[in-house]
Enzyme design. Structure first.
Site, short mmCIF file in Angstrom:
data_model
loop_
_atom_site.label_atom_id
_atom_site.label_comp_id
_atom_site.label_asym_id
_atom_site.label_seq_id
_atom_site.Cartn_x
_atom_site.Cartn_y
_atom_site.Cartn_z
N ASP A 16 -7.00 37.59 38.29
CA ASP A 16 -7.25 38.86 38.98
C ASP A 16 -8.05 39.82 38.09
O ASP A 16 -7.90 39.81 36.87
CB ASP A 16 -5.90 39.49 39.37
CG ASP A 16 -6.06 40.54 40.45
OD1 ASP A 16 -7.15 40.65 41.04
OD2 ASP A 16 -5.08 41.27 40.71
N ARG A 20 -12.88 44.70 39.53
CA ARG A 20 -12.82 45.89 38.66
C ARG A 20 -13.70 45.73 37.43
O ARG A 20 -14.34 46.66 36.97
CB ARG A 20 -11.36 46.16 38.24
CG ARG A 20 -10.60 46.95 39.29
CD ARG A 20 -9.13 46.91 39.03
NE ARG A 20 -8.57 45.60 39.34
CZ ARG A 20 -7.40 45.16 38.88
NH1 ARG A 20 -6.69 45.92 38.07
NH2 ARG A 20 -6.96 43.97 39.23
N ARG A 29 -19.44 43.40 42.89
CA ARG A 29 -18.22 42.62 42.65
C ARG A 29 -18.51 41.14 42.40
O ARG A 29 -17.82 40.48 41.63
CB ARG A 29 -17.27 42.76 43.85
CG ARG A 29 -16.74 44.18 44.05
CD ARG A 29 -15.91 44.25 45.33
NE ARG A 29 -14.82 43.29 45.30
CZ ARG A 29 -13.64 43.51 44.71
NH1 ARG A 29 -13.40 44.66 44.13
NH2 ARG A 29 -12.71 42.59 44.72
N ASN A 64 -7.91 36.39 51.38
CA ASN A 64 -9.24 36.82 50.90
C ASN A 64 -10.32 36.79 51.99
O ASN A 64 -11.36 37.42 51.84
CB ASN A 64 -9.71 35.96 49.71
CG ASN A 64 -8.98 36.28 48.42
OD1 ASN A 64 -8.84 35.44 47.54
ND2 ASN A 64 -8.49 37.51 48.28
N TRP A 65 -10.07 36.10 53.11
CA TRP A 65 -11.05 36.08 54.21
C TRP A 65 -11.29 37.50 54.73
O TRP A 65 -12.35 37.77 55.30
CB TRP A 65 -10.55 35.23 55.39
CG TRP A 65 -10.50 33.76 55.13
CD1 TRP A 65 -9.37 32.99 55.06
CD2 TRP A 65 -11.60 32.85 54.94
NE1 TRP A 65 -9.70 31.67 54.83
CE2 TRP A 65 -11.06 31.56 54.75
CE3 TRP A 65 -12.99 33.00 54.89
CZ2 TRP A 65 -11.85 30.43 54.53
CZ3 TRP A 65 -13.77 31.87 54.67
CH2 TRP A 65 -13.21 30.61 54.50
N GLU A 203 8.22 30.51 34.03
CA GLU A 203 8.19 31.75 33.25
C GLU A 203 6.95 32.55 33.63
O GLU A 203 5.86 31.99 33.72
CB GLU A 203 8.14 31.43 31.75
CG GLU A 203 9.37 30.73 31.22
CD GLU A 203 10.61 31.60 31.27
OE1 GLU A 203 10.50 32.84 31.13
OE2 GLU A 203 11.72 31.05 31.46
#
Ligand code: FPP
Length: 245
Positions: A16, A20, A29, A64-65, A203
């Site tokens: 992710d 940004r 982007r 995400n579509w 984890e």
């Protein structure tokens, strides 16, 4: 990271922060996704070097579509290009590539490249890279449940035969060991519908670093934190101590 301690065999990553990363540089982007692909290449190589045998990355979620049409189509173009160039390089480096998710929703051209990359690399044993595309953890569970329900209707199994083992066999990555370590970059601390079934005892490690900046050193930091944890799988610390004594 301590190389003499246990290295996670299977790492899952939510990559992710691409958007940004690009916006901070006043770039579109899509540039962030390109930089993200470069980071992925470096991380796959590093995982191979430190002895991680399987890496599963979230490249495109079912949600995400709904992104702007232009971003979605640029991402598809990026996947198309990556599947030619990167797949060849990964193959040369002994990496097996697999895809998880509802790939039937992609264009025929992209589906063909996915099939080709999968079959071309199927015999590679150095490392496995699982790429989740149009994937959602709930979709995965529903899909598995539907297959088992179908088998029950056909009389191949009885409803009471359905147990965790049978579900796992139908779920994506059912033949792999569950991820030992789940990393999410970009500062958010949620699982976002990734590998819900498979992460029951995994984890978690959250990093504020944006994915394109996630370097081998950052991965080593995550592995070091993993190595400092005690995995109990529902047992007590004393029981674990007795087992490893
Ligand atoms: C999330 O960042 C990232 C994605 C939705 C795409 C990730 C894809 C790649 C890294 C390319 C991988 C390519 C292959 C072939 C495996 P974001 O856009 O949500 O970032 P943001 O949170 O900053 O907006």
């Amino acid at each position: 990271m301590n190389e003499s301690l246990h290295i996670p065999a299977h790492i899952a990553i939510i990559m992710d922060g691409n958007g940004r990363w690009a916006m901070r540089r006043s770039r579109p982007r899509t540039m962030g996704h390109q930089a993200g692909l470069k980071a992925l290449r470096t991380i796959v190589e590093h995982c191979g070097q430190i002895g991680v045998s399987e890496l599963t990355v979230f490249a495109f979620s079912s949600e995400n579509w709904s992104r702007p049409e232009r971003e979605v189509s640029r991402l598809m173009e990026l996947f198309m290009r990556a599947l030619d160039k990167e797949a060849r390089e990964l193959h040369e480096n002994g990496v097996r590539i697999r895809f998880i998710g509802d790939t039937g929703a992609f264009s025929p051209g992209l589906q063909e490249k996915i099939t080709r990359a999968t079959s071309q690399t199927t015999g590679n044993t150095r490392m496995t890279l699982n790429v989740a595309v149009n994937y959602g953890g709930r979709w995965d569970i529903v899909h598995a449940a539907r297959k088992l329900a179908g088998a029950a209707v056909q009389g191949l199994i009885k409803p009471e035969d359905i147990n965790e083992k049978l579900m796992t066999e139908q779920i994506c990555l059912g033949t792999s060991s569950d991820p030992d370590l789940f990393i999410r970059t970009g500062g958010e601390m949620r699982i976002s519908n990734f590998l819900l079934w498979q992460s029951a005892y995994t984890e978690f490690y959250f990093s504020s670093v944006l994915w394109p900046d996630f370097s081998p050193d950052e991965l080593d930091k995550a592995v070091a934190v993993y190595q400092s944890r005690e995995r109990r799988f529902g047992l007590t610390g004393e029981q674990i101590g007795e087992r490893t004594a």
